[in-house]
Enzyme design. Structure first.
Site, PDB file in Angstrom:
ATOM      1  N   LYS A   1      41.451  43.390  31.613  1.00 42.39           N
ATOM      2  CA  LYS A   1      40.448  43.790  32.616  1.00 42.39           C
ATOM      3  C   LYS A   1      41.020  45.333  33.067  1.00 42.39           C
ATOM      4  O   LYS A   1      40.075  45.991  33.320  1.00 42.39           O
ATOM      5  CB  LYS A   1      40.463  42.797  33.696  1.00 42.39           C
ATOM      6  CG  LYS A   1      41.831  42.381  34.263  1.00 42.39           C
ATOM      7  CD  LYS A   1      42.044  40.998  34.030  1.00 42.39           C
ATOM      8  CE  LYS A   1      43.543  40.580  34.079  1.00 42.39           C
ATOM      9  NZ  LYS A   1      43.761  39.399  34.020  1.00 42.39           N
TER      10      LYS A   1
ATOM     11  N   VAL B   1      37.472  38.634  32.580  1.00 43.01           N
ATOM     12  CA  VAL B   1      37.053  38.405  34.033  1.00 43.01           C
ATOM     13  C   VAL B   1      36.743  36.681  34.048  1.00 43.01           C
ATOM     14  O   VAL B   1      36.033  35.926  33.329  1.00 43.01           O
ATOM     15  CB  VAL B   1      35.550  38.845  34.292  1.00 43.01           C
ATOM     16  CG1 VAL B   1      35.067  38.361  35.641  1.00 43.01           C
ATOM     17  CG2 VAL B   1      35.596  40.272  34.067  1.00 43.01           C
TER      18      VAL B   1
ATOM     19  N   GLY C   1      38.863  34.284  33.234  1.00 36.72           N
ATOM     20  CA  GLY C   1      39.489  33.263  32.254  1.00 36.72           C
ATOM     21  C   GLY C   1      38.445  32.513  31.293  1.00 36.72           C
ATOM     22  O   GLY C   1      37.754  33.182  30.463  1.00 36.72           O
TER      23      GLY C   1
ATOM     24  N   ILE D   1      35.867  31.063  32.385  1.00 33.62           N
ATOM     25  CA  ILE D   1      34.341  30.911  32.613  1.00 33.62           C
ATOM     26  C   ILE D   1      33.515  32.111  31.936  1.00 33.62           C
ATOM     27  O   ILE D   1      33.885  33.307  31.997  1.00 33.62           O
ATOM     28  CB  ILE D   1      34.317  31.241  34.541  1.00 33.62           C
ATOM     29  CG1 ILE D   1      35.222  30.266  35.093  1.00 33.62           C
ATOM     30  CG2 ILE D   1      32.951  31.197  34.570  1.00 33.62           C
ATOM     31  CD1 ILE D   1      35.294  30.737  36.460  1.00 33.62           C
TER      32      ILE D   1
ATOM     33  N   LYS E   1      38.199  43.103  37.906  1.00 31.77           N
ATOM     34  CA  LYS E   1      37.066  42.309  37.344  1.00 31.77           C
ATOM     35  C   LYS E   1      35.958  42.410  37.894  1.00 31.77           C
ATOM     36  O   LYS E   1      34.985  42.592  37.306  1.00 31.77           O
ATOM     37  CB  LYS E   1      37.669  40.765  37.519  1.00 31.77           C
ATOM     38  CG  LYS E   1      38.937  40.423  36.888  1.00 31.77           C
ATOM     39  CD  LYS E   1      39.700  39.050  37.338  1.00 31.77           C
ATOM     40  CE  LYS E   1      40.719  38.723  36.700  1.00 31.77           C
ATOM     41  NZ  LYS E   1      41.681  37.622  37.163  1.00 31.77           N
TER      42      LYS E   1
ATOM     43  N   GLY F   1      45.544  31.142  32.488  1.00 30.20           N
ATOM     44  CA  GLY F   1      46.313  30.004  31.810  1.00 30.20           C
ATOM     45  C   GLY F   1      46.000  30.365  30.169  1.00 30.20           C
ATOM     46  O   GLY F   1      44.751  30.965  29.830  1.00 30.20           O
TER      47      GLY F   1
END
Ligand code: NAP
Length: 452
Positions: free
Chosen positions: A107, A134, A136, A138, A207, A304
Site C-alpha cells: 500500500k 487494502v 488484507g 477482504i 489504504k 496475516g
C-alpha cells in the site's frame, strides 16, 4: 492444457512464504479453476538459506528483485518486499516496462506511485493487481474496481488497521490503558516494534488513499489526508463513549461533499448498534455507500500471512484467466489519464456530531460558560454532563497550618456531545473556552460518525 502462468515471487517473508505455500498446496485446484497451472518459477529474498516452510528447490533463486523483474522466465512479478520506494518500486517499474504483469500487496508503494504505475501498466498492456494492499483478505479492491461499475459512491469508510483496532478493543473489554494494550499487542506480534505507523494512522491513510481513488475516480492523494491517531485516547473516553451509546474506532473515511472530497483518518465514535462497532480485534471492515447498491459492508481478516496470501492468489488467478493480447481492465478502475485531480474539502468545513471531554477547574459559572460558547457558535448540544472527581487532599505543610489533611475542590470533567455541526464551529467554541481559562488540560475532541 494451456501453458502455465510463470510466477516470480519477490519477498518470502510473512506474506511471500504464505503465497509460496498456498501455490504449492492448491496447485490442482488453481489449475482446475484457471484452466492452466500457476507455477512458481523464480523467487527472491535476502537470505537464501532460510527455511520458508515450503520446497523452493524447483524455483530459480534471484538475489536481486530487479533482475527477477526483468527475467524472461516469468510472466508475473509478485512484489511482497514492502517499502514505498527502493527495490520494491524498482522491481515493479522494471517488470511493467518489461511487459510482465504485476501483483503487489504494497500500500505504501501504491499510495505514493500508484497513478504512475497504473499508467505504465496500461501502456504496456499488462495487469497491475493489488487486492492485498487494502484490508488484507477482504476483496474490496475488486469490488470497487469491477463490481460497482456505474455506481456513484458517496462515502467509503472502514477499520483498516488491525493493530489499532486490537488496542481499542482491549482497552474497552479489559479496561486497560493504551500503553498496556500496546505492550500486549507487541508481545503477541500484532504491533511492530515501532508502532507509529499503525497507531498514528499512516497505514490506514495509505489504504484510504487507494480506496478514495477507486471510489471517486480521482488521482491518489495520500499526502492530503487529515490524520489523527489513537495514542491520546484515554480509558475515560472509551467509558464515556459507551455510556453515551458509542464505541471508539480508528476509521479511515473518504466522503464526497459540496466542497470537494474529505479524506480523514481519526478516532471516531460509531453507534454501539452499528455493524462496524461490532468489528473487534485485528479484524478489518470496509463500508461503501453508493447510489445503486446502497450500503455494502465487508469484514474479515485484514492482515496475516494466509489472509493476505488469499488476496494475492486471487489476483494471480485473475491474471491466469485473462486473455492474452486483450485490453486489460485499468488498475484504478478507469484509465490513469482520466483520473480527475483530487480536490480536498477543508477539514473545518466537515459536518458531523462531536464528543468533547474537558477537564475544568471547579469554579462557579464554568458549566454555563461552556454552554454559552457552544450556543454562540450555533452548536446544538445533544448532551452535557459534569462528573466530579475524588477530592485531592492537600498535604500538610505551610499551606495547611492546621496540621491535618484539608480537602480542596478537585477538577471536574465536563463531557458533551453535539448534534450535527461543523468542525469550524467546534474549534472556535473550544478556543473561546480555552481563552476563559477554565481548562486544566487539552480538551479531547472525537468526531461522531453516522455508521451502518
Ligand atoms: N504482513 C501482513 O499481514 C501484510 C498484510 C497486507 C499487506 N502486507 C504487505 O505485504 C508486503 C510484505 O509484507 P511482509 O509482512 O510479508 O514483510 P516481511 O515479512 O518483512 O517480508 C519481506 C520480504 O522481503 C525480502 N526483502 C527485503 N528486502 C529485500 C531486498 N533488498 N532484496 C530481496 N528481498 C528483500 C525479505 O527477505 P528475507 O526474508 O531474506 O529477509 C522478506 O522475505 C508489504 O508491502 C506489506 O505492507 C503485509
Amino acid at each position: 492444457m494451456s501453458e502455465s502462468l510463470r510466477v516470480g515471487l519477490a519477498g518470502l517473508g510473512t506474506v511471500g512464504a504464505s503465497v509460496a505455500r498456498a501455490l504449492a498446496a492448491k496447485a490442482d485446484e488453481l489449475t482446475a479453476q484457471c484452466g492452466r497451472p500457476i507455477e512458481l518459477t523464480a523467487v527472491c529474498a535476502r537470505n537464501r538459506d532460510q527455511d520458508r516452510g515450503v520446497d523452493l528447490s524447483q524455483a530459480q533463486w534471484f538475489d536481486d528483485p530487479v533482475a527477477l523483474a526483468r527475467s524472461n522466465q516469468i510472466d508475473v512479478f509478485v512484489e511482497l518486499i514492502g517499502g514505498e520506494d527502493g527495490v520494491a518500486l524498482d522491481g515493479v517499474a522494471t517488470a511493467l516496462e518489461a511487459g510482465r504483469h504485476v501483483v503487489t500487496a504494497n500500500k505504501a508503494l501504491l499510495a505514493k506511485h500508484g497513478v504512475g504505475l497504473a499508467g505504465r501498466a496500461e501502456k504496456a498492456g499488462v495487469i497491475l493487481n493489488f487486492e492485498a494492499a487494502v484490508a488484507g483478505g477482504i476483496p474490496i479492491i475488486k469490488t470497487m474496481r469491477e463490481s460497482l461499475s456505474g455506481n456513484a459512491v458517496s462515502r467509503v469508510y472502514g477499520i483498516m488497521n488491525g493493530t489499532a483496532n486490537y488496542i481499542l478493543t482491549r482497552m474497552e473489554r479489559d479496561g486497560i490503558s493504551f500503553a498496556d494494550c500496546l505492550a500486549d499487542a507487541q508481545r503477541l506480534g500484532y504491533a511492530e516494534a515501532d508502532p507509529t505507523f499503525d497507531i498514528e494512522g499512516h497505514d490506514t491513510a495509505h489504504k484510504l488513499a487507494i480506496l478514495t481513488s477507486l471510489a471517486f475516480g480521482t488521482q491518489i492523494a495520500a499526502d492530503d489526508i487529515y490524520m489523527e491517531g489513537i495514542s491520546n485516547i484515554a480509558l475515560g473516553d472509551i467509558e464515556a463513549a459507551r455510556e453515551l451509546g458509542y464505541r471508539i474506532k480508528l476509521l479511515g473515511v473518504a466522503q464526497r461533499t459540496p466542497e470537494g472530497i474529505e479524506q480523514r483518518v481519526h478516532p471516531t465514535m460509531v453507534p454501539l448498534g452499528s455493524v462496524i462497532a461490532q468489528v473487534e480485534g485485528v479484524t478489518n471492515a470496509v463500508a461503501v455507500e453508493a447510489d445503486i447498491v446502497g450500503t455494502l459492508l465487508m469484514s474479515g481478516p485484514g492482515a496475516g500471512g494466509d489472509a493476505t496470501a488469499s488476496a494475492v492468489i486471487g489476483d494471480l488467478a485473475d491474471i491466469a484467466k485473462s486473455q492474452p493480447g486483450r485490453q486489460q481492465a485499468p488498475a484504478l478502475g478507469r484509465p490513469a489519464d482520466r483520473l480527475q485531480p483530487y480536490k480536498r474539502a477543508r477539514m473545518r468545513a466537515h459536518e458531523g456530531g462531536y464528543f468533547v471531554r474537558m477537564t475544568v477547574h471547579d469554579r462557579p459559572g464554568v458549566f454555563a460558560d461552556i454552554a454559552r460558547h457552544m450556543a454562540d457558535q450555533g452548536i446544538s448540544l445533544e448532551s452535557i454532563v459534569q462528573h466530579g472527581a475524588a477530592p485531592h487532599p492537600v498535604p500538610m505543610g505551610p499551606d495547611n497550618p492546621y496540621g491535618e489533611d484539608e480537602e480542596t475542590p478537585s477538577p471536574k470533567t465536563v463531557i458533551l456531545t453535539t448534534h450535527e455541526t461543523t468542525e469550524r464551529a467546534v474549534r472556535d467554541a473550544i478556543a473561546q473556552i480555552v481563552e476563559d481559562g477554565h481548562l486544566i488540560s487539552r480538551p479531547q475532541v472525537i468526531r461522531i460518525e453516522r455508521a451502518g
